[in-house]
Design a protein around this motif. Structure first.
Motif, PDB file in Angstrom:
ATOM      1  N   PRO A   8       0.796  -1.229   0.000  1.00  0.00           N
ATOM      2  CA  PRO A   8       0.000   0.000   0.000  1.00  0.00           C
ATOM      3  C   PRO A   8       0.828   1.279   0.000  1.00  0.00           C
ATOM      4  O   PRO A   8       0.309   2.363  -0.278  1.00  0.00           O
ATOM      5  N   GLY A   9       2.097   1.172   0.308  1.00  0.00           N
ATOM      6  CA  GLY A   9       2.926   2.371   0.382  1.00  0.00           C
ATOM      7  C   GLY A   9       2.891   2.985   1.766  1.00  0.00           C
ATOM      8  O   GLY A   9       1.916   2.852   2.504  1.00  0.00           O
ATOM      9  N   PHE A  10       3.969   3.663   2.105  1.00  0.00           N
ATOM     10  CA  PHE A  10       4.088   4.319   3.416  1.00  0.00           C
ATOM     11  C   PHE A  10       4.323   5.800   3.151  1.00  0.00           C
ATOM     12  O   PHE A  10       5.434   6.242   2.928  1.00  0.00           O
ATOM     13  N   LEU A  11       3.229   6.569   3.153  1.00  0.00           N
ATOM     14  CA  LEU A  11       3.272   7.955   2.716  1.00  0.00           C
ATOM     15  C   LEU A  11       4.234   8.796   3.539  1.00  0.00           C
ATOM     16  O   LEU A  11       4.888   9.703   3.006  1.00  0.00           O
ATOM     17  N   LEU A  12       4.358   8.515   4.825  1.00  0.00           N
ATOM     18  CA  LEU A  12       5.220   9.316   5.686  1.00  0.00           C
ATOM     19  C   LEU A  12       6.649   9.366   5.168  1.00  0.00           C
ATOM     20  O   LEU A  12       7.330  10.390   5.275  1.00  0.00           O
ATOM     21  N   ALA A  13       7.122   8.268   4.569  1.00  0.00           N
ATOM     22  CA  ALA A  13       8.500   8.220   4.077  1.00  0.00           C
ATOM     23  C   ALA A  13       8.741   9.232   2.966  1.00  0.00           C
ATOM     24  O   ALA A  13       9.871   9.697   2.781  1.00  0.00           O
ATOM     25  N   LEU A  14       7.698   9.578   2.213  1.00  0.00           N
ATOM     26  CA  LEU A  14       7.848  10.503   1.093  1.00  0.00           C
ATOM     27  C   LEU A  14       7.621  11.956   1.501  1.00  0.00           C
ATOM     28  O   LEU A  14       7.872  12.863   0.703  1.00  0.00           O
ATOM     29  N   LEU A  15       7.175  12.176   2.729  1.00  0.00           N
ATOM     30  CA  LEU A  15       6.901  13.522   3.213  1.00  0.00           C
ATOM     31  C   LEU A  15       8.091  14.053   4.010  1.00  0.00           C
ATOM     32  O   LEU A  15       8.945  13.273   4.461  1.00  0.00           O
ATOM     33  N   PRO A  16       8.183  15.379   4.196  1.00  0.00           N
ATOM     34  CA  PRO A  16       9.317  15.952   4.948  1.00  0.00           C
ATOM     35  C   PRO A  16       9.555  15.325   6.318  1.00  0.00           C
ATOM     36  O   PRO A  16      10.717  15.091   6.681  1.00  0.00           O
ATOM     37  N   PRO A  17       8.502  15.032   7.136  1.00  0.00           N
ATOM     38  CA  PRO A  17       8.793  14.382   8.435  1.00  0.00           C
ATOM     39  C   PRO A  17       9.515  13.049   8.287  1.00  0.00           C
ATOM     40  O   PRO A  17      10.395  12.720   9.082  1.00  0.00           O
ATOM     41  N   GLY A  18       9.141  12.282   7.263  1.00  0.00           N
ATOM     42  CA  GLY A  18       9.822  11.015   7.033  1.00  0.00           C
ATOM     43  C   GLY A  18      11.282  11.208   6.677  1.00  0.00           C
ATOM     44  O   GLY A  18      12.150  10.428   7.091  1.00  0.00           O
ATOM     45  N   ALA A  19      11.577  12.267   5.894  1.00  0.00           N
ATOM     46  CA  ALA A  19      12.966  12.561   5.544  1.00  0.00           C
ATOM     47  C   ALA A  19      13.772  12.899   6.789  1.00  0.00           C
ATOM     48  O   ALA A  19      14.912  12.437   6.954  1.00  0.00           O
ATOM     49  N   PHE A  20      13.201  13.693   7.698  1.00  0.00           N
ATOM     50  CA  PHE A  20      13.892  14.043   8.938  1.00  0.00           C
ATOM     51  C   PHE A  20      14.151  12.798   9.779  1.00  0.00           C
ATOM     52  O   PHE A  20      15.238  12.624  10.349  1.00  0.00           O
ATOM     53  N   ILE A  21      13.151  11.930   9.893  1.00  0.00           N
ATOM     54  CA  ILE A  21      13.296  10.728  10.715  1.00  0.00           C
ATOM     55  C   ILE A  21      14.381   9.813  10.153  1.00  0.00           C
ATOM     56  O   ILE A  21      15.252   9.330  10.891  1.00  0.00           O
ATOM     57  N   LEU A  22      14.359   9.577   8.836  1.00  0.00           N
ATOM     58  CA  LEU A  22      15.351   8.689   8.226  1.00  0.00           C
ATOM     59  C   LEU A  22      16.748   9.291   8.286  1.00  0.00           C
ATOM     60  O   LEU A  22      17.727   8.572   8.521  1.00  0.00           O
ATOM     61  N   LEU A  23      16.856  10.607   8.088  1.00  0.00           N
ATOM     62  CA  LEU A  23      18.173  11.247   8.203  1.00  0.00           C
ATOM     63  C   LEU A  23      18.689  11.133   9.636  1.00  0.00           C
ATOM     64  O   LEU A  23      19.883  10.870   9.852  1.00  0.00           O
ATOM     65  N   GLY A  24      17.803  11.305  10.607  1.00  0.00           N
ATOM     66  CA  GLY A  24      18.212  11.132  12.001  1.00  0.00           C
ATOM     67  C   GLY A  24      18.716   9.726  12.278  1.00  0.00           C
ATOM     68  O   GLY A  24      19.692   9.534  13.012  1.00  0.00           O
ATOM     69  N   CYS A  25      18.071   8.736  11.672  1.00  0.00           N
ATOM     70  CA  CYS A  25      18.519   7.347  11.832  1.00  0.00           C
ATOM     71  C   CYS A  25      19.901   7.142  11.215  1.00  0.00           C
ATOM     72  O   CYS A  25      20.747   6.440  11.790  1.00  0.00           O
ATOM     73  N   LEU A  26      20.147   7.752  10.060  1.00  0.00           N
ATOM     74  CA  LEU A  26      21.462   7.638   9.421  1.00  0.00           C
ATOM     75  C   LEU A  26      22.544   8.312  10.265  1.00  0.00           C
ATOM     76  O   LEU A  26      23.661   7.796  10.384  1.00  0.00           O
ATOM     77  N   ILE A  27      22.221   9.475  10.836  1.00  0.00           N
ATOM     78  CA  ILE A  27      23.195  10.163  11.705  1.00  0.00           C
ATOM     79  C   ILE A  27      23.492   9.314  12.938  1.00  0.00           C
ATOM     80  O   ILE A  27      24.653   9.181  13.359  1.00  0.00           O
ATOM     81  N   ALA A  28      22.451   8.725  13.521  1.00  0.00           N
ATOM     82  CA  ALA A  28      22.650   7.858  14.688  1.00  0.00           C
ATOM     83  C   ALA A  28      23.502   6.651  14.325  1.00  0.00           C
ATOM     84  O   ALA A  28      24.374   6.222  15.102  1.00  0.00           O
ATOM     85  N   TRP A  29      23.258   6.083  13.138  1.00  0.00           N
ATOM     86  CA  TRP A  29      24.055   4.938  12.679  1.00  0.00           C
ATOM     87  C   TRP A  29      25.524   5.320  12.531  1.00  0.00           C
ATOM     88  O   TRP A  29      26.416   4.580  12.955  1.00  0.00           O
TER      89      TRP A  29
END
Length: 230
Positions: free
Chosen positions: A181-202
């Motif tokens: 079905p797709g995960f809309l949050l990943a394509l929106l700005p909040p999703g970008a912030f969350i994923l970037l935060g995960c990469l920084i933590a990694w």
């Protein structure tokens, strides 16, 4: 340039001083265009081209530029090079140029470019500065590619959306089933912030592990003898 100097510049650009994960520069284009791999990689390639040429030009002219007006001159050089890249994209990759929109001209004000020009190119030889610009750009490229891939995969279950704008014979690759079905949050700005935060933590976790391994590593024989003698 020695091999050690080259390795240090490459390591700094790709990992230690990574512009996206360590210095946190250029976050606006980083988050805005990373909705898929193609957009992110192509903007990163444009940035690499500008950084390499601007570092080379400013390093070659650094002794001729008065210190008091260096920033306006730097911006003028970068703006001229961005204009060339902008026209090339418009002429050769017009559909992608329309998608990237204002973010190609905004490379002029990108803190990544101006920071490296001021911190490195203005103080080092042309060859070193060009290599620094290239690897700093590649550090941004792999982050944009990874972030774009994660957002695209989570968002619609595909990879390489828009690849036909660059290579008309190719088409996007579906990774997840059509029923996803797709995960809309990943394509929106909040999703970008969350994923970037995960990469920084990694990255921080990887650095902490490397530091811990270095701390626990037993000294070599020569170092142990020197410490004992001291």
């Amino acid at each position: 340039m020695t091999r050690d100097q080259f390795s240090k510049i490459a390591y700094n650009g790709l990992w230690k001083q990574n512009t996206a994960l360590a210095q946190l520069l250029g976050l606006c284009p980083l988050l805005a265009v990373s909705t898929n791999i193609v957009n992110g990689v192509m903007l990163a390639l444009a940035t690499i081209l500008v950084m390499a040429m601007s570092n080379l030009a400013i390093a070659a002219l650094r002794n001729l530029i008065p210190h008091e007006i260096r920033i306006p001159v730097f911006i003028l050089i970068v703006a001229a090079l961005v204009t060339v890249v902008d026209l090339l994209f418009n002429a050769q990759l017009h559909e992608l140029y329309v998608v990237l929109g204002i973010f190609i001209p905004l490379i002029v004000t990108n803190c990544i470019v101006l920071a490296r020009v001021e911190a490195f190119a203005a103080k080092n030889p042309p060859l070193d500065s060009t290599i620094d610009g290239i690897f700093m750009g590649f550090g941004l490229l792999w982050v944009l590619a990874l972030l774009g891939g994660l957002r695209e995969l989570l968002g619609n279950g595909m990879l390489f959306g828009g690849i036909d704008m660059v290579f008309p014979a190719l088409s996007p690759i579906r990774i997840l089933p059509e029923s996803y079905p797709g995960f809309l949050l990943a394509l929106l700005p909040p999703g970008a912030f969350i994923l970037l935060g995960c990469l920084i933590a990694w990255k921080n976790w990887m650095d902490a592990r490397a530091a811990e391994r270095a701390r626990r590593k037993p000294p070599v024989a020569g170092e142990a003898t020197a410490e004992a003698g001291a």
